[in-house]
Design a protein around this motif. Structure first.
Motif, short mmCIF file in Angstrom:
data_model
loop_
_atom_site.label_atom_id
_atom_site.label_comp_id
_atom_site.label_asym_id
_atom_site.label_seq_id
_atom_site.Cartn_x
_atom_site.Cartn_y
_atom_site.Cartn_z
N ASP A 1 -5.19 23.09 -35.55
CA ASP A 1 -6.20 22.53 -36.07
C ASP A 1 -6.28 20.96 -36.01
O ASP A 1 -7.36 20.22 -36.50
CB ASP A 1 -6.59 22.88 -37.36
N GLY A 2 -5.15 20.44 -35.79
CA GLY A 2 -4.97 18.86 -35.65
C GLY A 2 -4.44 18.34 -36.94
O GLY A 2 -4.33 16.92 -37.01
N LYS A 3 -3.89 19.19 -37.81
CA LYS A 3 -3.49 18.74 -38.97
C LYS A 3 -2.05 18.22 -39.06
O LYS A 3 -1.30 19.09 -38.11
CB LYS A 3 -3.54 19.85 -40.24
N ILE A 4 -1.48 17.45 -39.65
CA ILE A 4 -0.05 16.83 -39.62
C ILE A 4 0.84 17.66 -40.75
O ILE A 4 0.32 17.70 -41.70
CB ILE A 4 -0.17 15.46 -39.88
N HIS A 5 2.10 18.19 -40.34
CA HIS A 5 2.80 18.94 -41.18
C HIS A 5 4.32 18.20 -41.17
O HIS A 5 4.56 17.66 -40.05
CB HIS A 5 3.04 20.36 -40.68
N PHE A 6 5.03 18.00 -42.27
CA PHE A 6 6.21 17.58 -42.46
C PHE A 6 7.09 18.86 -42.40
O PHE A 6 6.88 19.72 -43.12
CB PHE A 6 6.27 16.68 -43.86
N THR A 7 8.30 18.62 -41.63
CA THR A 7 9.13 19.56 -41.56
C THR A 7 10.56 18.91 -41.83
O THR A 7 10.77 18.04 -40.79
CB THR A 7 9.27 20.59 -40.45
N THR A 8 11.42 19.35 -42.55
CA THR A 8 12.85 18.76 -42.49
C THR A 8 13.85 20.00 -42.42
O THR A 8 13.67 20.84 -43.18
CB THR A 8 13.06 18.25 -44.12
N LYS A 9 14.64 19.67 -41.61
CA LYS A 9 15.76 20.55 -41.33
C LYS A 9 16.95 20.06 -41.26
O LYS A 9 17.46 18.95 -40.91
CB LYS A 9 15.45 21.21 -39.75
N GLU A 10 17.95 20.85 -41.88
CA GLU A 10 19.58 20.53 -41.82
C GLU A 10 20.09 20.57 -40.46
O GLU A 10 19.73 21.69 -39.61
CB GLU A 10 20.30 21.52 -42.71
N VAL A 11 20.77 19.89 -39.90
CA VAL A 11 21.35 19.72 -38.62
C VAL A 11 22.68 20.33 -38.74
O VAL A 11 23.56 20.04 -39.48
CB VAL A 11 21.52 18.33 -37.87
N LEU B 1 21.47 11.03 -41.28
CA LEU B 1 22.63 11.74 -41.60
C LEU B 1 22.56 13.26 -40.85
O LEU B 1 22.50 13.32 -39.82
CB LEU B 1 22.81 11.82 -42.99
N ASN B 2 22.55 14.34 -41.93
CA ASN B 2 22.75 15.52 -41.56
C ASN B 2 21.32 16.22 -41.41
O ASN B 2 21.36 17.55 -41.52
CB ASN B 2 23.55 16.40 -42.34
N GLU B 3 20.18 15.70 -41.44
CA GLU B 3 19.05 16.25 -41.45
C GLU B 3 17.93 15.54 -40.43
O GLU B 3 18.14 14.50 -40.02
CB GLU B 3 18.24 16.20 -42.60
#
Length: 60
Positions: free
Chosen positions: A50-60, A39-41
């Protein structure tokens, strides 16, 4: 199928895709980033230096 059920199913698929992408990134350390729109994100799975995985959620 009504609109509410379709939206609910689409959200469930979106969540499944994110976690499958996370598993892919765990298995393949060469994957730098994955993007999942809904939808809008957009949710971005990315690696830091360092190879660590990060989650980022953004509004479009």
């Amino acid at each position: 199928m009504n609109k509410r059920q379709k939206k609910k199913q689409a959200y469930k698929q979106y969540m499944r895709d994110i976690f499958e992408g996370y598993e892919q990134m765990l298995e393949d350390p060469k994957l730098p980033e994955l993007k999942f729109p809904y939808l809008n994100e957009i949710t971005i799975l990315s690696r830091d230096s360092d190879g660590k995985i990060h989650f980022t959620t953004k509004e479009v």
